[in-house]
Motif scaffolding. Structure first.
Motif, mmCIF file in Angstrom:
data_model
loop_
_atom_site.group_PDB
_atom_site.id
_atom_site.type_symbol
_atom_site.label_atom_id
_atom_site.label_comp_id
_atom_site.label_asym_id
_atom_site.label_seq_id
_atom_site.Cartn_x
_atom_site.Cartn_y
_atom_site.Cartn_z
ATOM 1 N N TYR A 30 0.870 -1.184 0.000
ATOM 2 C CA TYR A 30 0.000 0.000 0.000
ATOM 3 C C TYR A 30 0.904 1.230 0.000
ATOM 4 O O TYR A 30 1.658 1.454 0.944
ATOM 5 N N ALA A 49 -5.769 -6.172 0.913
ATOM 6 C CA ALA A 49 -5.840 -4.893 0.217
ATOM 7 C C ALA A 49 -6.720 -3.910 0.990
ATOM 8 O O ALA A 49 -7.734 -4.317 1.567
ATOM 9 N N THR A 51 -8.673 -1.838 -0.077
ATOM 10 C CA THR A 51 -9.684 -1.342 -1.009
ATOM 11 C C THR A 51 -10.994 -2.134 -0.944
ATOM 12 O O THR A 51 -11.855 -1.976 -1.801
ATOM 13 N N SER A 52 -11.145 -2.967 0.094
ATOM 14 C CA SER A 52 -12.277 -3.900 0.126
ATOM 15 C C SER A 52 -13.552 -3.246 0.675
ATOM 16 O O SER A 52 -14.212 -3.783 1.563
ATOM 17 N N HIS A 247 -17.829 4.139 5.479
ATOM 18 C CA HIS A 247 -17.415 2.994 4.667
ATOM 19 C C HIS A 247 -17.246 1.791 5.584
ATOM 20 O O HIS A 247 -16.798 1.932 6.717
ATOM 21 N N TYR A 249 -15.425 -2.089 5.493
ATOM 22 C CA TYR A 249 -14.474 -2.910 4.744
ATOM 23 C C TYR A 249 -14.738 -4.378 5.043
ATOM 24 O O TYR A 249 -14.966 -4.756 6.207
ATOM 25 N N PRO A 253 -8.314 -2.838 6.799
ATOM 26 C CA PRO A 253 -7.193 -2.230 6.063
ATOM 27 C C PRO A 253 -6.002 -1.925 6.971
ATOM 28 O O PRO A 253 -5.058 -1.260 6.539
#
Ligand code: FE2
Length: 403
Positions: A30, A49, A51-52, A247, A249, A253
């Protein structure tokens, strides 16, 4: 922000397959950058990742318990207010159960927002659920802790903080403040940055020997998060353009095996600031500690004062015609000021001269030390008081220069 630091394990070469010791699967790299890809950066190695994001769990937080306006600030109606020196009693701002509910913007312009945070013990997330992380997507955040202690949790690890510490969190880093008890802090947000002034560094990037602090004074995370701590980052709230978005995940993260680079959160105690003393009075810019775009943050700390016979240690009446000035009073007796107390904020806008109140100026002749602890924000260009700050104003301050 400072020299390259490293924590945990990192790959021998960036952008190559890397499996950390004890792990079966390769890590996800990252890359965290500033100013496009041309400024400071760090590289983190994650289990998963970052970005999940689960799209069905993305939603705006419309009011955050009615506090969104207090958090982002609403400028007061200046057309109905006289230009005046003002005193804001920050202790009247409401305390909250968490980081955002207890945060009130007091002054703001395009580059800078000055808020006070008054928080109760516990996880200091945004509060819709206890353990949500907060990300400032607009600005770097510089905390100054007036009271309390705790630990900042980020992908970079755990970083303890305490009373009298500055805590600098670069924008874009999700964080949780775990508070040991009640905290009270000033927060200065800088868009696009808050950083160590470039002229404190030599061509090799080191802090110069005459800088008011040394590399050894800055603390960064000394341990990585546990998996339980990383799990707290499954929910996050991001502030961007005066709105909050939630958000969730599918995988945390914040499970990190290591990182290296020059971007990371760091702590600096105002008590480690090295003040300068002159034969005669030195101007306030000698107290610069951090700078942003068109503003500086200065530290006034206990020190010896001017030593020429007849020198007047108290600041002279002055008109710094390009700057608005905000001072947050922390402790001790501020040499030039009456009618304020710890946690007061004074606001002296350009266009009006200011200086010590009657008695302080000549009364300072012959003194050997200044016993003051304060944080100043000087902005090049107007900074505006918010409606909330107007509600905490001590109106008597404006006339306290009358003989
Ligand atoms: Fe001033």
């Amino acid at each position: 922000m400072l020299e390259r630091r490293t924590l945990g394990v990192v790959a021998p070469k960036p952008h190559t397959v890397f499996t950390a010791p004890g792990r079966k699967n390769p890590c996800t790299e990252y890359v965290f950058t500033r100013d496009g890809f041309s400024s400071g950066f760090s590289i983190l190695y994650l289990y998963d990742a970052p970005t999940s994001i689960e799209l069905n769990e993305v939603f705006k937080i419309e009011s955050h318990g009615g506090n969104l306006k207090r958090l982002v600030g609403e400028i007061m109606d200046e057309s109905s207010q006289p230009l005046a020196r003002r005193h804001v009693q920050s202790w009247n701002a409401p305390a909250g159960e968490n980081l955002l509910a207890g945060r009130t913007a007091l002054f703001m312009n395009n580059n800078c927002r000055v808020s006070v945070v008054r928080g109760k013990a516990g996880q200091c997330g945004p509060g819709v659920k206890d353990a949500w992380s907060f990300t400032n997507g607009d600005s770097d955040e510089l905390y100054f802790f007036y009271a309390g202690s705790g630990t900042l949790l980020t992908q970079f690890g755990a970083l303890p903080f305490k009373k009298n510490d500055y805590l600098l969190v670069p924008r874009g880093i999700p964080y949780i403040l775990q508070m040991d008890g009640e905290i009270e802090a000033l927060v200065v947000e800088g868009d696009p940055f808050v950083e160590i002034p470039g002229d404190f560094r030599n061509p090799h990037g080191q802090l110069r020997m005459e800088a008011p602090y040394t590399h050894r004074d800055f603390r960064s995370p000394a341990r990585l998060l546990t998996e339980a701590e990383a799990e707290l980052f499954r929910h996050g709230v991001t502030l961007r353009n005066k709105s909050l978005t939630h958000h969730r995940y599918s995988k945390s993260p914040a499970n990190v095996v290591g990182w290296d680079g020059s971007m990371y959160p760091m702590v600096f105690s105002i008590l480690d600031y090295l003040p300068k003393t002159g034969k005669i009075h030195l101007p306030p810019n000698l107290h610069t500690t951090f700078r942003g775009k068109e503003f500086v943050v200065c530290s006034f700390v206990p020190r010896m004062v001017d030593y020429l016979e007849g020198a007047i240690p108290c600041p002279y009446p002055h008109a710094n015609v390009h700057c608005d000035e905000i001072i947050y009073y922390v402790d001790g007796k501020f040499t030039s000021r009456k009618g304020i107390s710890n946690r007061s904020l004074s606001y002296h806008p350009a266009g009006l001269s200011h200086g010590p109140q009657p008695g302080n100026y000549f009364g300072s002749v012959g003194t050997k030390t200044a016993d003051e602890l304060a944080v100043m924000v000087d902005t090049w260009g107007p900074i505006h008081m918010t409606k909330a700050a107007l509600g905490y104003e001590d109106a008597a301050y404006a006339t306290s220069w009358e003989e």
